[in-house]
Enzyme design. Structure first.
Site, mmCIF file in Angstrom:
data_model
loop_
_atom_site.group_PDB
_atom_site.id
_atom_site.type_symbol
_atom_site.label_atom_id
_atom_site.label_comp_id
_atom_site.label_asym_id
_atom_site.label_seq_id
_atom_site.Cartn_x
_atom_site.Cartn_y
_atom_site.Cartn_z
ATOM 1 N N TYR A 39 35.257 39.119 35.996
ATOM 2 C CA TYR A 39 33.928 38.943 36.601
ATOM 3 C C TYR A 39 32.903 38.591 35.521
ATOM 4 O O TYR A 39 32.164 37.617 35.633
ATOM 5 C CB TYR A 39 33.540 40.246 37.302
ATOM 6 C CG TYR A 39 32.229 40.199 38.053
ATOM 7 C CD1 TYR A 39 32.076 39.384 39.187
ATOM 8 C CD2 TYR A 39 31.150 40.982 37.658
ATOM 9 C CE1 TYR A 39 30.879 39.372 39.900
ATOM 10 C CE2 TYR A 39 29.953 40.972 38.369
ATOM 11 C CZ TYR A 39 29.828 40.166 39.487
ATOM 12 O OH TYR A 39 28.634 40.150 40.180
ATOM 13 N N LYS A 46 30.982 34.949 35.136
ATOM 14 C CA LYS A 46 29.523 34.831 35.266
ATOM 15 C C LYS A 46 28.909 34.276 33.973
ATOM 16 O O LYS A 46 27.931 33.533 34.020
ATOM 17 C CB LYS A 46 28.904 36.182 35.626
ATOM 18 C CG LYS A 46 29.242 36.659 37.042
ATOM 19 C CD LYS A 46 28.597 35.790 38.121
ATOM 20 C CE LYS A 46 28.740 36.393 39.514
ATOM 21 N NZ LYS A 46 28.170 35.529 40.573
#
Ligand code: UDP
Length: 308
Positions: A145, A149
């Site tokens: 994650y 990002k």
């Protein structure tokens, strides 16, 4: 405006759809429904300014008609969700951001990226300012994650520099409110669900790690202010009032009138020890600050969970 919101069936996405529709805009929501839910949009389907497209944003995206803004909010977002969907998480941050940027460029639309406080990893400074580069383990379970990002931010800035595209990057800190999935594994829905069921509240580690919780209505106002601004660099949106996770469990137990016990479970790998946004930039550039008091926000969220 006519906006595309990827992840429009998710917790934040559905609140954004509702917010922009209520202000008279038209909204196209796109979602592949791996963690998003049709029920989150059920109040929107009767609205003729609302369209839903079930699609994976990592595939070629086609949206007929003009678009003024593309808000890329699609992604599994809780640590349990991205542990369950590690490759889709990497793909939506990387390939999905690329596709959404390409679409925004084609439509001459403003592009907004939903980024995250996870870009700061397990931060070595607190509170976290936008200028902090972070402390991320790229190969740990949260890396899927965090790095997706971080790559998404890099891609967004590259489109801005290479193509002169107008971009916005919102770094979202822990947010709570109605429509969080009961089983998404995050602290707020876990503690509320456990407290209401009379089950033990599961605090991970000693519960001394901190988070700073922002009510979803405050977040949505901040996102709107950022979209309407001209700030082309990342902006933290979150509530700086910080508390420990044990404190959060005790507060939820008290506010829900529960007699549950609090039990301690192992701390997940790479769980950040502290997290608190520095919101000076949002305050000065957007004239935004959070308004919802934590206990009031939690009480109304508990009521939503109680009603099911
Ligand atoms: N946490 C916890 N019990 C739970 C769920 C989470 O103690 O049942 C802890 C978790 O280890 C972390 C904090 O609560 O320290 C916030 O976790 P969450 O998953 O809500 O979000 P994160 O900020 O870690 O992305």
């Amino acid at each position: 405006m006519r906006l595309l919101i990827t992840g429009g069936a998710g917790f934040l996405g559905s609140h954004l759809c509702e917010f922009f529709l209520a202000r008279g805009h038209s909204v196209v929501a796109m979602d592949n429904l791996i963690t998003g839910r049709v029920e989150n949009m059920e109040r929107l389907f009767g609205e003729d300014r609302f369209t839903f497209i079930k699609q994976d944003v990592t595939q070629f995206i086609h949206v007929p008609g003009p678009l003024d803004a593309v808000l890329h909010f699609a992604s599994p977002a809780s640590p349990e969700d991205y542990a369950q969907f590690p490759i889709p998480t990497l793909k939506v941050g990387a390939l999905g951001t690329h596709k959404a940027l390409g679409l925004a460029k084609d439509k001459k639309a403003v592009f907004m990226l939903a980024s995250t406080s996870e870009v700061y990893g397990d931060p070595l400074i607190s509170p976290q300012r936008e200028s902090y580069w972070g402390n991320v383990n790229p190969i740990g379970p949260r890396g899927v994650y965090d790095e997706a990002k971080r790559f998404a931010e890099a891609m967004t800035m590259a489109y801005h520099r290479a193509h002169g595209m107008p971009v916005r990057i919102v770094r979202i800190f822990n947010t709570y409110g109605p429509r969080m999935r009961k089983n998404d594994g995050r602290a707020v829905p876990n503690f509320i669900t456990q407290a209401l069921a009379g089950k033990s509240l599961t605090v991970y580690g000693k519960g001394s790690q901190t988070r700073s919780l922002c009510h979803v209505s405050d977040l949505v106002r901040g996102i709107d202010a950022l979209l309407r601004s001209n700030v082309q660099t990342p902006v933290n949106i979150g509530n700086p009032s910080e508390l420990t996770i044990l404190g959060l469990a005790e507060t939820i137990k008290r506010l829900s009138g529960s007699r549950s016990r609090i039990v301690f479970k192992p701390l997940p790998v790479d769980d950040p020890k502290v997290r608190r946004p520095d919101i000076s930039l949002a305050r000065s550039a957007l004239r935004w600050r959070p308004r919802v008091d934590l206990e009031k926000g939690l009480l109304s969220t508990i009521e939503h969970f109680r009603r099911g």
